[in-house]
Write a protein that holds these residues in place. Structure first.
Motif, PDB file in Angstrom:
ATOM      1  N   ARG A   2      95.257 -72.661  71.103  1.00 33.74           N
ATOM      2  CA  ARG A   2      96.632 -72.722  71.618  1.00 33.74           C
ATOM      3  C   ARG A   2      96.404 -73.555  73.036  1.00 33.74           C
ATOM      4  NH1 ARG A   2     101.177 -69.872  70.674  1.00 33.74           N
ATOM      5  NH2 ARG A   2     102.842 -70.029  72.154  1.00 33.74           N
ATOM      6  N   CYS A   3      97.176 -74.801  72.759  1.00 33.16           N
ATOM      7  CA  CYS A   3      97.087 -75.577  73.891  1.00 33.16           C
ATOM      8  C   CYS A   3      98.479 -76.038  74.509  1.00 33.16           C
ATOM      9  CB  CYS A   3      96.492 -77.129  73.465  1.00 33.16           C
ATOM     10  SG  CYS A   3      94.785 -76.776  73.010  1.00 33.16           S
ATOM     11  N   VAL A   4      98.771 -76.157  75.724  1.00 33.23           N
ATOM     12  CA  VAL A   4      99.926 -76.517  76.431  1.00 33.23           C
ATOM     13  C   VAL A   4     100.043 -77.772  76.694  1.00 33.23           C
ATOM     14  CG1 VAL A   4     101.584 -75.990  78.224  1.00 33.23           C
ATOM     15  CG2 VAL A   4     100.271 -74.070  76.959  1.00 33.23           C
ATOM     16  N   ILE A   5     100.981 -78.728  76.156  1.00 29.46           N
ATOM     17  CA  ILE A   5     101.197 -79.987  76.493  1.00 29.46           C
ATOM     18  C   ILE A   5     102.422 -80.242  76.765  1.00 29.46           C
ATOM     19  CG2 ILE A   5     101.022 -82.416  75.486  1.00 29.46           C
ATOM     20  CD1 ILE A   5      98.540 -81.409  73.865  1.00 29.46           C
ATOM     21  N   ALA A   6     102.727 -80.916  78.246  1.00 22.64           N
ATOM     22  CA  ALA A   6     104.227 -80.996  78.326  1.00 22.64           C
ATOM     23  C   ALA A   6     105.001 -79.951  78.341  1.00 22.64           C
ATOM     24  CB  ALA A   6     104.947 -82.130  77.722  1.00 22.64           C
ATOM     25  N   ARG A   7     104.480 -78.850  79.018  1.00 19.03           N
ATOM     26  CA  ARG A   7     105.114 -77.429  78.979  1.00 19.03           C
ATOM     27  C   ARG A   7     105.485 -76.673  77.575  1.00 19.03           C
ATOM     28  NH1 ARG A   7     108.210 -80.338  82.737  1.00 19.03           N
ATOM     29  NH2 ARG A   7     109.865 -79.984  81.532  1.00 19.03           N
ATOM     30  N   THR A  13      94.034 -77.421  65.732  1.00 17.65           N
ATOM     31  CA  THR A  13      92.907 -77.115  65.340  1.00 17.65           C
ATOM     32  C   THR A  13      92.085 -78.556  65.287  1.00 17.65           C
ATOM     33  OG1 THR A  13      93.433 -77.402  63.216  1.00 17.65           O
ATOM     34  CG2 THR A  13      93.456 -74.985  63.897  1.00 17.65           C
ATOM     35  N   LYS A  14      90.834 -78.676  65.256  1.00 18.74           N
ATOM     36  CA  LYS A  14      90.130 -79.970  65.189  1.00 18.74           C
ATOM     37  C   LYS A  14      90.560 -80.680  63.689  1.00 18.74           C
ATOM     38  CE  LYS A  14      85.708 -82.264  65.856  1.00 18.74           C
ATOM     39  NZ  LYS A  14      84.457 -82.093  66.368  1.00 18.74           N
ATOM     40  N   SER A  15      90.430 -79.800  62.539  1.00 25.12           N
ATOM     41  CA  SER A  15      90.850 -80.245  61.113  1.00 25.12           C
ATOM     42  C   SER A  15      92.391 -80.753  61.068  1.00 25.12           C
ATOM     43  CB  SER A  15      90.338 -79.445  60.096  1.00 25.12           C
ATOM     44  OG  SER A  15      91.474 -78.234  60.348  1.00 25.12           O
ATOM     45  N   GLY A  16      93.240 -80.057  62.099  1.00 24.21           N
ATOM     46  CA  GLY A  16      94.735 -80.517  61.860  1.00 24.21           C
ATOM     47  C   GLY A  16      94.862 -81.892  62.655  1.00 24.21           C
ATOM     48  N   VAL A  49     101.372 -88.763  68.808  1.00 18.29           N
ATOM     49  CA  VAL A  49     101.144 -88.115  67.218  1.00 18.29           C
ATOM     50  C   VAL A  49     101.006 -86.775  67.032  1.00 18.29           C
ATOM     51  CG1 VAL A  49      99.694 -88.433  65.023  1.00 18.29           C
ATOM     52  CG2 VAL A  49     100.003 -90.666  66.713  1.00 18.29           C
ATOM     53  N   ILE A  50     100.129 -86.164  67.653  1.00 19.85           N
ATOM     54  CA  ILE A  50     100.076 -84.648  67.513  1.00 19.85           C
ATOM     55  C   ILE A  50     101.169 -83.848  67.968  1.00 19.85           C
ATOM     56  CG2 ILE A  50      97.340 -84.970  67.235  1.00 19.85           C
ATOM     57  CD1 ILE A  50      97.364 -83.567  70.035  1.00 19.85           C
ATOM     58  N   THR A  51     101.830 -84.157  69.054  1.00 20.69           N
ATOM     59  CA  THR A  51     102.894 -83.435  69.545  1.00 20.69           C
ATOM     60  C   THR A  51     104.278 -83.895  69.073  1.00 20.69           C
ATOM     61  OG1 THR A  51     103.085 -84.601  71.370  1.00 20.69           O
ATOM     62  CG2 THR A  51     101.657 -82.754  71.532  1.00 20.69           C
ATOM     63  N   GLY A  52     104.239 -85.085  68.770  1.00 16.71           N
ATOM     64  CA  GLY A  52     105.673 -85.641  68.128  1.00 16.71           C
ATOM     65  C   GLY A  52     106.545 -85.855  69.829  1.00 16.71           C
ATOM     66  N   GLN A  53     106.034 -85.935  70.705  1.00 18.78           N
ATOM     67  CA  GLN A  53     106.892 -86.265  72.069  1.00 18.78           C
ATOM     68  C   GLN A  53     106.655 -87.338  72.393  1.00 18.78           C
ATOM     69  OE1 GLN A  53     105.603 -83.136  74.881  1.00 18.78           O
ATOM     70  NE2 GLN A  53     106.154 -81.572  73.521  1.00 18.78           N
ATOM     71  N   ASP A  54     107.649 -87.896  73.275  1.00 16.37           N
ATOM     72  CA  ASP A  54     107.299 -89.116  74.120  1.00 16.37           C
ATOM     73  C   ASP A  54     106.089 -89.335  74.918  1.00 16.37           C
ATOM     74  OD1 ASP A  54     108.349 -91.293  76.275  1.00 16.37           O
ATOM     75  OD2 ASP A  54     109.282 -91.679  74.375  1.00 16.37           O
ATOM     76  N   ARG A  55     105.670 -90.451  74.916  1.00 21.54           N
ATOM     77  CA  ARG A  55     104.402 -90.499  75.900  1.00 21.54           C
ATOM     78  C   ARG A  55     104.524 -90.305  77.294  1.00 21.54           C
ATOM     79  NH1 ARG A  55     100.826 -95.438  73.268  1.00 21.54           N
ATOM     80  NH2 ARG A  55     101.242 -94.803  70.953  1.00 21.54           N
ATOM     81  N   ARG A  65      92.193 -82.554  78.201  1.00 22.57           N
ATOM     82  CA  ARG A  65      91.942 -81.154  78.260  1.00 22.57           C
ATOM     83  C   ARG A  65      92.000 -80.496  76.524  1.00 22.57           C
ATOM     84  NH1 ARG A  65      94.266 -81.224  82.872  1.00 22.57           N
ATOM     85  NH2 ARG A  65      96.386 -80.650  82.168  1.00 22.57           N
ATOM     86  N   ALA A  66      92.868 -80.871  75.820  1.00 16.78           N
ATOM     87  CA  ALA A  66      93.067 -80.533  74.580  1.00 16.78           C
ATOM     88  C   ALA A  66      92.353 -80.858  73.808  1.00 16.78           C
ATOM     89  CB  ALA A  66      94.659 -80.521  74.010  1.00 16.78           C
ATOM     90  N   MET A  67      91.863 -82.079  73.593  1.00 12.79           N
ATOM     91  CA  MET A  67      90.786 -82.782  72.886  1.00 12.79           C
ATOM     92  C   MET A  67      89.398 -82.161  73.230  1.00 12.79           C
ATOM     93  SD  MET A  67      92.740 -84.344  70.725  1.00 12.79           S
ATOM     94  CE  MET A  67      93.784 -83.356  70.809  1.00 12.79           C
ATOM     95  N   THR A  68      89.199 -81.993  74.495  1.00 14.38           N
ATOM     96  CA  THR A  68      87.678 -81.621  74.955  1.00 14.38           C
ATOM     97  C   THR A  68      87.590 -80.130  74.301  1.00 14.38           C
ATOM     98  OG1 THR A  68      87.705 -82.878  76.921  1.00 14.38           O
ATOM     99  CG2 THR A  68      86.253 -81.391  76.741  1.00 14.38           C
ATOM    100  N   ARG A  69      88.632 -79.244  74.388  1.00  9.55           N
ATOM    101  CA  ARG A  69      88.424 -77.699  73.842  1.00  9.55           C
ATOM    102  C   ARG A  69      88.451 -77.761  72.504  1.00  9.55           C
ATOM    103  NH1 ARG A  69      93.397 -74.561  76.328  1.00  9.55           N
ATOM    104  NH2 ARG A  69      92.497 -73.129  74.948  1.00  9.55           N
TER     105      ARG A  69
END
Length: 109
Positions: A2-7, A13-16, A49-55, A65-69
């Motif tokens: 579970r990662c929080v990006i833009a609240r 998952t790595k494979s995802g 790409v992974i969140t579908g949100q605007d940059r 943080r998410a990619m490192t974890r």
């Protein structure tokens, strides 16, 4: 994981992430980047790409943080080397191929 990006929470998952980025052409990474597969992607492109949100909705730090974890390798900008300051006489000597003189005030032993 579970990662929080833009609240917003995302279960990543790595494979995802690998599957999401498959077939995505990396934009030129002029700064910080993440290595996914054998390609270097800018953090903002991966986040979009992974969140579908605007940059503009998330920071590169959140994606780092998410990619490192998840176990991806993240590359940051190398530290700039301090610039060497030469006086005009040293510059002219270097252009003529003469050995450089010590800087003003340096001990000339």
């Amino acid at each position: 994981m579970r990662c929080v990006i833009a609240r917003f929470p995302f279960d990543l998952t790595k494979s995802g992430v690998l599957e999401s980025m498959k077939g995505v052409k990396p934009e030129p990474a002029t700064g910080e980047s993440v290595i996914i597969g054998r390609r270097h992607y800018p953090f903002k492109q991966v986040g979009q790409v992974i969140t579908g949100q605007d940059r503009r909705d998330f920071s590169a730090g959140e994606v780092v943080r998410a990619m490192t974890r998840l176990g991806f390798t993240c590359r940051t900008l190398p530290e700039a080397a301090p610039a060497r300051v030469e006086d005009p006489l040293q510059q002219a000597s270097a252009m003529l191929g003469a050995p450089p003189r010590p800087a003003y005030g340096a001990d000339a032993r």
